[in-house]
Design an enzyme around this catalytic site. Structure first.
Site, PDB file in Angstrom:
ATOM      1  CB  SER A 184      -0.942  -0.001   1.205  1.00  0.00           C
ATOM      2  OG  SER A 184      -0.223  -0.161   2.413  1.00  0.00           O
ATOM      3  CG  ASP A 427      -1.730   5.081   8.507  1.00  0.00           C
ATOM      4  OD1 ASP A 427      -0.555   4.676   8.561  1.00  0.00           O
ATOM      5  OD2 ASP A 427      -2.375   5.134   7.440  1.00  0.00           O
ATOM      6  CG  HIS A 430      -0.455   3.942   4.628  1.00  0.00           C
ATOM      7  ND1 HIS A 430      -1.028   3.171   5.620  1.00  0.00           N
ATOM      8  CD2 HIS A 430      -0.252   3.109   3.572  1.00  0.00           C
ATOM      9  CE1 HIS A 430      -1.170   1.929   5.185  1.00  0.00           C
ATOM     10  NE2 HIS A 430      -0.707   1.856   3.951  1.00  0.00           N
TER      11      HIS A 430
END
Length: 455
Positions: A184, A427, A430
């Site tokens: 990702s 998170d 990312h």
């Protein structure tokens, strides 16, 4: 250098009247070195760092061997300077002869060694102008209160890195194709590129699927296309439980993932990356036989490390590329981008709340970050040597040093609407879009220009 000893030695000079005029400069020098460290200790520290830092880095660059543990690093390299110099040295441990060779920085400016500097002109797109920002990376939409993290650019030590020029990029890749292979974060990279190019033109989605894991985009005016091939382990992997990605995966470490290796032969440029999935529970297979695991509960299975599987995966991936009969493209290895969990690991309350980048000597690669980085450099060098016979090109795309300093650029809790009654993990893996990950495409443009001007 010990300046107190220097001052003491100067203070012991025997000054006699008949030599007063000759000795006077030494007296002034002694006074100067006495007063500077007393009234301006920071200035002295800066002088020490400037004077001694580069020779230390030069010594490190002469080290050919890659170290396999932090203890071996301490045995093989002796650091006898200030703490600041020690951190600078640790940061550059992997800048060995092999790094110089695969980066080819003897001929060109090393884009990847530098520091973040203010950039009041950023960002160059917003969540209102780009449709390719996924929800969990849309920090502005979900209320991140600060915008200072958008106001930085990367400054290499010995040159300038131009801000991404979308028109120049599109002309450069006219009649070309680009593939992203990885997880990702690789998709995060591709979406950043789409957003930067959206200042000029939007692509058309020509994917054969509606999922986000494997996408293909076309820029018909330029006959350019880019694709995302989902392969978080780079090798063949199977879910042990089809409905639960948190159950151990079965990794077949010497078997390429044909979902991408059979499809990249026609691409001009391929960007390979992988990292964070290698810390999940996994079962390791070689030649179809179970040889060990990571975070498994089976008593009769050997416990191996993520370093083991990481190295095997890159070996297999690069060998697969080198074995492709019709592939003539350029393969870039984008190095590992560290996460930045503080005050706990990812599932134990860890978060990333910083609002400004680290300075280069405030943060060093450590533990698994350093290990993964060294593994990637090792395997890239091997792949380069093996590819020479077929004229295949493997290039270094070093994102590690720059991203190590950007703990301020992750979504944290700003990837969804806040609900005080629901606990959601932060998170810190990312990157917000827009955000520091956009520099990867500043890098990419310059790397592609080098392929055109000096193939």
């Amino acid at each position: 250098m010990n300046f107190q000893d220097l001052v003491l030695s100067l203070g012991k000079l025997q000054i006699r009247k008949k030599n007063a005029t000759k000795i006077a400069p030494f007296v002034a020098l002694a006074i100067l070195f006495t007063l500077i460290p007393f009234y301006y200790p920071n200035k002295l520290s800066q002088f020490l760092s400037t004077s001694l830092g580069r020779p230390l880095r030069d010594k490190v660059s002469q080290k050919k061997e890659y170290l396999t543990s932090r203890e071996e690093q301490q045995e093989k390299i002796i650091i006898s300077s200030s703490e600041k110099d020690e951190k600078s040295l640790q940061t550059n441990l992997t800048k060995s002869d092999s790094y110089q060779a695969i980066n080819d920085s003897t001929k060109k400016c090393d884009l990847f060694s530098g520091e973040w500097v203010p950039n009041p002109e950023g960002p160059y797109y917003t969540n209102m102008t780009c449709f390719q920002i996924q929800e969990h990376q849309n920090c502005m939409k979900y209320g991140r209160p600060d915008t200072g993290f958008l106001k930085w650019k990367w400054k290499p030590d010995d040159c300038e890195l131009p801000i991404f020029d979308p028109r120049q990029f599109l002309e450069l890749v006219r009649d070309k194709s680009l593939a992203f292979v990885g997880d990702s974060v690789a998709r995060n990279h591709m979406q950043s590129l789409i957003c930067l190019l959206s200042r000029v033109v939007y692509p058309v989605d020509v994917s054969n699927t509606t999922d986000l894991e494997n996408k293909r985009w076309e820029y018909s005016d330029y006959n350019f296309n880019m694709s995302m091939f989902w392969s978080p382990y780079l090798v063949r992997a199977e879910k042990s439980d089809p409905n639960n990605i948190y159950q151990p995966f079965n990794l077949y470490l010497n078997e390429p993932d044909e979902s991408w290796t059979t499809k990249i032969q026609s691409f001009d440029y391929v960007i390979i990356s992988a990292g964070h999935w290698f810390f999940r529970p996994t079962m390791f297979y070689l030649n179809h036989s179970l040889i060990g695991c990571l975070f498994c509960s089976q008593a009769n299975v050997s416990q191996l490390t993520s370093n083991f599987s990481y190295q095997k995966a890159f070996q297999t991936a690069f060998r697969a590329i080198n074995s492709l009969e019709n592939y003539k493209g350029v393969t870039f290895l984008r190095t590992f981008a560290p996460s930045h969990f503080e005050d706990g690991v990812w599932d134990k309350g860890g978060d990333c709340v910083r609002t400004v980048p680290f300075k280069r000597n405030e943060k060093v690669l450590d533990e698994y970050n350093l290990d993964f980085y060294k593994i990637q450099l090792q395997e890239l060098e091997i792949a380069q040597k093996e590819g020479e016979n077929r004229g295949l090109k493997f290039r270094l795309f070093d994102a590690t040093q720059a991203m190590l300093l950007r703990a301020d650029g992750h979504p944290s809790k700003y990837g969804h609407w806040q609900n005080p009654n629901v606990t959601v993990r932060k998170d810190c893996v990312h990157w917000c879009l827009p955000g520091p990950i956009d520099v990867w495409n500043d890098f990419l443009l310059q790397l592609l220009k080098r392929e055109v001007t000096d193939p």
